[in-house]
Design a protein around this motif. Structure first.
Motif, PDB file in Angstrom:
ATOM      1  N   VAL A  52      -0.363   1.413  13.372  1.00  0.00           N
ATOM      2  CA  VAL A  52      -0.701   2.361  12.302  1.00  0.00           C
ATOM      3  C   VAL A  52       0.437   3.359  12.115  1.00  0.00           C
ATOM      4  CG1 VAL A  52      -2.322   4.131  11.546  1.00  0.00           C
ATOM      5  CG2 VAL A  52      -3.159   2.127  12.753  1.00  0.00           C
ATOM      6  N   ALA A  53       0.968   3.869  13.226  1.00  0.00           N
ATOM      7  CA  ALA A  53       2.066   4.832  13.144  1.00  0.00           C
ATOM      8  C   ALA A  53       3.291   4.207  12.483  1.00  0.00           C
ATOM      9  CB  ALA A  53       2.415   5.337  14.541  1.00  0.00           C
ATOM     10  N   TYR A  54       3.569   2.940  12.805  1.00  0.00           N
ATOM     11  CA  TYR A  54       4.730   2.270  12.196  1.00  0.00           C
ATOM     12  C   TYR A  54       4.556   2.140  10.685  1.00  0.00           C
ATOM     13  CZ  TYR A  54       7.778  -1.456  10.604  1.00  0.00           C
ATOM     14  OH  TYR A  54       8.688  -2.190   9.890  1.00  0.00           O
ATOM     15  N   TYR A 349      -4.461  12.058   5.382  1.00  0.00           N
ATOM     16  CA  TYR A 349      -3.129  12.421   4.861  1.00  0.00           C
ATOM     17  C   TYR A 349      -2.243  11.182   4.750  1.00  0.00           C
ATOM     18  CZ  TYR A 349       1.561  14.631   5.193  1.00  0.00           C
ATOM     19  OH  TYR A 349       2.863  15.012   5.009  1.00  0.00           O
ATOM     20  N   TYR A 350      -2.192  10.373   5.821  1.00  0.00           N
ATOM     21  CA  TYR A 350      -1.334   9.199   5.809  1.00  0.00           C
ATOM     22  C   TYR A 350      -1.914   8.071   4.971  1.00  0.00           C
ATOM     23  CZ  TYR A 350       1.933  11.084   9.157  1.00  0.00           C
ATOM     24  OH  TYR A 350       2.885  11.849   9.763  1.00  0.00           O
ATOM     25  N   GLY A 351      -3.243   8.033   4.846  1.00  0.00           N
ATOM     26  CA  GLY A 351      -3.818   7.072   3.921  1.00  0.00           C
ATOM     27  C   GLY A 351      -3.312   7.311   2.506  1.00  0.00           C
ATOM     28  N   ILE A 352      -3.247   8.569   2.109  1.00  0.00           N
ATOM     29  CA  ILE A 352      -2.715   8.913   0.784  1.00  0.00           C
ATOM     30  C   ILE A 352      -1.232   8.589   0.704  1.00  0.00           C
ATOM     31  CG2 ILE A 352      -2.297  10.822  -0.815  1.00  0.00           C
ATOM     32  CD1 ILE A 352      -4.892  12.094   0.222  1.00  0.00           C
ATOM     33  N   ALA A 355      -0.942   4.945   0.058  1.00  0.00           N
ATOM     34  CA  ALA A 355      -1.318   4.677  -1.334  1.00  0.00           C
ATOM     35  C   ALA A 355      -0.170   5.025  -2.274  1.00  0.00           C
ATOM     36  CB  ALA A 355      -2.575   5.461  -1.695  1.00  0.00           C
ATOM     37  N   CYS A 356       0.516   6.140  -1.988  1.00  0.00           N
ATOM     38  CA  CYS A 356       1.691   6.512  -2.793  1.00  0.00           C
ATOM     39  C   CYS A 356       2.794   5.467  -2.680  1.00  0.00           C
ATOM     40  CB  CYS A 356       2.228   7.866  -2.340  1.00  0.00           C
ATOM     41  SG  CYS A 356       1.159   9.273  -2.673  1.00  0.00           S
ATOM     42  N   ALA A 357       3.012   4.970  -1.462  1.00  0.00           N
ATOM     43  CA  ALA A 357       4.074   3.985  -1.247  1.00  0.00           C
ATOM     44  C   ALA A 357       3.798   2.692  -2.008  1.00  0.00           C
ATOM     45  CB  ALA A 357       4.217   3.699   0.248  1.00  0.00           C
ATOM     46  N   LEU A 358       2.520   2.359  -2.184  1.00  0.00           N
ATOM     47  CA  LEU A 358       2.168   1.148  -2.930  1.00  0.00           C
ATOM     48  C   LEU A 358       2.543   1.240  -4.400  1.00  0.00           C
ATOM     49  CD1 LEU A 358      -1.331   0.339  -1.372  1.00  0.00           C
ATOM     50  CD2 LEU A 358       0.753  -1.028  -1.155  1.00  0.00           C
ATOM     51  N   LEU A 376      -2.717   1.736   4.862  1.00  0.00           N
ATOM     52  CA  LEU A 376      -3.831   2.372   4.143  1.00  0.00           C
ATOM     53  C   LEU A 376      -5.176   1.914   4.717  1.00  0.00           C
ATOM     54  CD1 LEU A 376      -5.122   3.976   1.847  1.00  0.00           C
ATOM     55  CD2 LEU A 376      -4.688   2.024   0.328  1.00  0.00           C
ATOM     56  N   GLY A 377      -5.335   0.607   4.898  1.00  0.00           N
ATOM     57  CA  GLY A 377      -6.596   0.091   5.413  1.00  0.00           C
ATOM     58  C   GLY A 377      -6.906   0.581   6.819  1.00  0.00           C
ATOM     59  N   LEU A 378      -5.902   0.605   7.681  1.00  0.00           N
ATOM     60  CA  LEU A 378      -6.124   1.038   9.056  1.00  0.00           C
ATOM     61  C   LEU A 378      -6.395   2.535   9.147  1.00  0.00           C
ATOM     62  CD1 LEU A 378      -3.492  -1.087  11.029  1.00  0.00           C
ATOM     63  CD2 LEU A 378      -5.976  -1.352  11.022  1.00  0.00           C
ATOM     64  N   CYS A 379      -5.763   3.316   8.281  1.00  0.00           N
ATOM     65  CA  CYS A 379      -6.043   4.758   8.279  1.00  0.00           C
ATOM     66  C   CYS A 379      -7.515   5.024   7.951  1.00  0.00           C
ATOM     67  CB  CYS A 379      -5.147   5.474   7.269  1.00  0.00           C
ATOM     68  SG  CYS A 379      -3.457   5.753   7.823  1.00  0.00           S
ATOM     69  N   VAL A 380      -8.023   4.338   6.936  1.00  0.00           N
ATOM     70  CA  VAL A 380      -9.432   4.509   6.556  1.00  0.00           C
ATOM     71  C   VAL A 380     -10.341   4.034   7.684  1.00  0.00           C
ATOM     72  CG1 VAL A 380     -11.222   3.782   4.933  1.00  0.00           C
ATOM     73  CG2 VAL A 380      -8.931   4.321   4.095  1.00  0.00           C
ATOM     74  N   LEU A 381     -10.014   2.887   8.285  1.00  0.00           N
ATOM     75  CA  LEU A 381     -10.851   2.321   9.345  1.00  0.00           C
ATOM     76  C   LEU A 381     -10.891   3.232  10.565  1.00  0.00           C
ATOM     77  CD1 LEU A 381     -12.506  -0.046  10.471  1.00  0.00           C
ATOM     78  CD2 LEU A 381     -10.343  -1.079  11.218  1.00  0.00           C
TER      79      LEU A 381
END
Length: 413
Positions: A52-54, A349-352, A355-358, A376-381
């Protein structure tokens, strides 16, 4: 035209700031609650947190290179997704990382004396007022000392004779142990707390020289070093204590050297934890104050906080406001609760950020879409699988933030 900060940080300085934030008090505290959740599968949770961090670091580095401004995902969200998403990212980062500041100060006080926690916040806020280069210099000394202490813990834990027999040292689960998927996910979310420091590099983007080259390189180096250190510490801790003792230890790394037959190292580990907490606290204060600066520039926070000191090129009012907020929070904060609450806010924060990177195109330096999508998926999970109290508190705080944003915009600010 808002006042700009001076670009004074090179690659080495940026790496040191990131390391001081990641290899901080989290490594001295986060393994215990993570072991309680994942048990024998703690290394799997660590790898998942690293993945996730990567993903987050890759997305953040590409965005920071494109938008080298103070504020991190608050800026990216506004540019790529719209003002509300940027605001929610900034709100989550500011509130979550203010809780992290309190957690670091509490860790420092726990190893020395509780009243010193307030003094540590006040002192480091004063240091930050003298400029980011001086802060980076202090961080360099702290990182070297903490790495030396962790090296002593790892060597002692791996080579000590008075240790428990534990299968994960050979990278095999204990006989009959069953993987607890929910526990592994929850532990990964808690361990993510200890990885999230690379955001400090991105939020300092306005003060980095040659950001398009420096930021991605610094983020990659800092994250790689941190993961290797954490993996070694996890293996040493599990070999010395096993998952049950590790989960129940209030000072897990002190327990490692004690179990390995080196009790004389306990005070050294305590000093390392205290110094690490100071390093992480300094980096956090820098990062949060820069996000406050960016939000104040857009009037999502009071505009008075957007002032930059003309002599020292630092957001003096924002730094003082953040320091004061942390001191107030110290009066009601709980260490383990702060870790969970902070993880929730920062995962959002990182989920957003992902999403921006996409939304980035190839010409804008877009990261591989599977990386940003997985992030994004792992941040939400992971945010959803944190302890229920942390999730509920996080949702409540974001609801308050959304209400504030709607009120300010309907009132025309």
């Amino acid at each position: 035209m808002p006042e700009e900060l001076s670009r004074r940080l090179g690659t080495t300085d940026a790496v040191v700031v990131g390391l001081s934030a990641m290899i901080g008090a989290g490594v001295f505290a986060a393994f215990a609650p993570a072991a309680a959740a994942a048990g024998a599968w703690l290394p799997v949770a660590l790898v998942l947190a690293g993945v996730v961090a990567y993903c987050n670091a890759t997305s953040s580095a590409r965005l920071a290179a494109l938008y080298p401004e103070s504020g991190g995902t608050y800026v990216y969200g506004r540019r790529r997704l719209g003002p509300l998403w940027g605001y929610l990212a900034g709100w989550g980062f500011t509130v979550g990382k203010t809780a992290s500041c309190a957690a670091m100060a509490l860790t420092f006080g726990a190893y020395l004396a509780p009243p010193l926690a307030v003094g540590a916040v006040a002192a480091l806020t004063a240091v930050s007022l003298y400029g980011v280069r001086r802060s980076a210099g202090v961080a360099r000394v702290i990182v070297v000392f903490v790495l030396a202490v962790l090296a002593a813990v790892v060597v002692t834990g791996l080579l000590g004779d008075d240790t428990v027999t534990f299968g994960w040292f050979a990278y095999e689960p204990l006989p009959g142990s069953q993987v607890d998927v929910w526990g592994v996910l929850q532990a990964a979310g808690l361990l993510f707390f200890a990885f999230a420091g690379y955001a400090r590099i991105a939020t300092l983007g306005e003060e980095v020289r040659d950001p398009a080259r420096t930021i991605p390189r610094a983020v990659g180096i800092a994250l790689g070093v941190t993961f290797v250190v954490y993996a070694l510490v996890a293996v040493a801790a599990l070999r010395a204590l096993g998952p049950e003792l590790l989960a129940g230890s209030p000072a897990p790394l002190a327990g490692v050297v004690r179990a390995a037959g080196a009790p004389w190292l306990v005070p050294v580990v305590g000093a390392g934890a205290a110094v690490a907490a100071l390093g992480a606290l300094m980096a956090l204060l820098l990062g949060v104050s820069r996000t406050v600066l960016a939000m104040a520039r857009e009037r999502d926070l009071p505009g008075a906080l957007a002032v930059v000191d003309p002599a020292r090129q630092v957001p003096r009012r924002a730094e003082l406001a953040v320091g004061a907020a942390v001191i107030v929070l110290l009066l009601v904060a709980d260490l383990r609760g702060a870790i969970g609450f902070s993880s929730f806010g920062v995962l959002v924060y990182y989920g957003i950020a992902n999403a921006c990177a996409l939304t980035l195109g190839r010409a804008e330096g877009a990261p591989p879409r599977p990386v940003a999508g997985l992030g994004l998926g792992l941040c939400v999970l992971l945010a959803a699988t944190l302890p229920p109290a942390s999730v509920l508190a996080g949702l409540a705080v974001f609801a308050v933030g959304l209400a504030v944003w709607l009120f300010r915009h309907r009132a025309g600010r």
